[in-house]
Design an enzyme around this catalytic site. Sequence first.
Site, mmCIF file in Angstrom:
data_model
loop_
_atom_site.group_PDB
_atom_site.id
_atom_site.type_symbol
_atom_site.label_atom_id
_atom_site.label_comp_id
_atom_site.label_asym_id
_atom_site.label_seq_id
_atom_site.Cartn_x
_atom_site.Cartn_y
_atom_site.Cartn_z
ATOM 1 N N CYS A 60 47.050 13.374 14.313
ATOM 2 C CA CYS A 60 46.748 13.863 15.657
ATOM 3 C C CYS A 60 46.806 12.715 16.673
ATOM 4 O O CYS A 60 46.280 11.629 16.419
ATOM 5 C CB CYS A 60 45.364 14.506 15.674
ATOM 6 N N CYS A 64 39.608 11.152 19.485
ATOM 7 C CA CYS A 64 38.231 11.593 19.231
ATOM 8 C C CYS A 64 37.563 10.610 18.263
ATOM 9 O O CYS A 64 38.038 10.425 17.140
ATOM 10 C CB CYS A 64 38.221 13.000 18.646
ATOM 11 N N CYS A 67 36.764 11.566 14.530
ATOM 12 C CA CYS A 67 37.700 12.363 13.742
ATOM 13 C C CYS A 67 38.592 11.535 12.813
ATOM 14 O O CYS A 67 39.348 10.668 13.271
ATOM 15 C CB CYS A 67 38.581 13.208 14.657
ATOM 16 N N CYS A 104 38.858 30.684 8.986
ATOM 17 C CA CYS A 104 39.286 29.894 10.137
ATOM 18 C C CYS A 104 40.358 28.888 9.729
ATOM 19 O O CYS A 104 40.221 28.222 8.698
ATOM 20 C CB CYS A 104 38.088 29.154 10.733
ATOM 21 N N CYS A 136 40.047 33.357 12.514
ATOM 22 C CA CYS A 136 39.724 32.417 13.588
ATOM 23 C C CYS A 136 40.710 31.254 13.516
ATOM 24 O O CYS A 136 41.215 30.925 12.439
ATOM 25 C CB CYS A 136 38.293 31.909 13.405
ATOM 26 N N CYS A 196 34.294 30.818 20.143
ATOM 27 C CA CYS A 196 33.470 29.995 19.250
ATOM 28 C C CYS A 196 33.453 28.591 19.840
ATOM 29 O O CYS A 196 34.485 27.924 19.896
ATOM 30 C CB CYS A 196 34.075 29.997 17.844
ATOM 31 N N ARG A 268 25.874 28.649 14.228
ATOM 32 C CA ARG A 268 26.402 28.231 12.926
ATOM 33 C C ARG A 268 25.892 26.847 12.527
ATOM 34 O O ARG A 268 26.067 25.873 13.265
ATOM 35 C CB ARG A 268 27.928 28.241 12.950
#
Length: 332
Positions: A60, A64, A67, A104, A136, A196, A268
């Site tokens: 990616c 972040c 991550c 998901c 999802c 979400c 969650r």
Amino acid sequence: MTQNGQKTDLRNNWSLEEIKAIYYKPVLELIVEAATVHKQYQATGEVQVCTLLSVKTGGCPEDCSYCPQAARYHTGVDVHKLLSKDQVLTSAQRAKEGGSTRFCMGAAWREIRDNRDFDQVLEMVKGVNELGLEVCCTLGMLNEYQAQRLKEAGLYAYNHNLDTSEEHYDKIITTRTYNDRLDTLEHVREAGISVCSGGIIGLGETDEDRIGMLHTLSTLPQHPESVPVNALVPVKGTPLAEQPRVSVWEMVRMIATARILMPQAMVRLSAGREQMSVTEQALCFLAGANSIFTGEKLLTTPNPDFDTDKAMFELLGLQPRQSFKEVAAETC
């Protein structure tokens, strides 16, 4: 809170001061209030069981700080191209057999691009939907047209976390803005897809930042249907690798406050559960959590497996929530 057994009002006009007053309550008092609100709006003892699969891993371009899938960090995560539809449907079927009702799919993209990979994801969405699972996706930023295509393919929910407060955000991510996140949530909502959105605690933020994120979520024109509360899982090679573990009391405070502010949401208990005892998780359920991810991994980080969670459900007397429960209620 209203008296005489009436429901607490649903509100989208919470002030920061009101949220602070809730968040800073003595923790046992906070749990009792959250449990009371939870009982008013939700079936207590019922927990939504979800499974998260990484359909495209690593590489990616974002930065972040938490991550392991960011290409710029050396975390040992192998880059994998997009899985095939058959691979995804096999995983979805296994998740269904393990008791999950929501599946998901996550892809390590900055944003959706209108290309062959997106067309493939749309086919995955159709296939998982046909299995009778709530499907999802979390695919990064998207525009109105892409949200509509996902809706037409049968997407039930879209995850796009705020991560933290607007004030703390640029200390964690610089490759997109807070408004980019809010714009994506707006596109998802306008397409008629369930939203979400939650965040991560343990990123070096303050309590004020946690309150700020909850304020943003609870004052959206419509509350998210699902609010994940994640505890940072520090990964070697990321800038946040040395962050201390979040305590169960911090998780309880976030979950309970979210429950009181957004009574109809599924709150969650997400990342970080692998490090929590059954007793600690029970406290989170008591405070209003009513959704978990199950399965051996959350994208790339460890998570309790199906058998472990089944044993916990039996011990605590919890029942899995059925699929599409909101839709069923609307059509009754």
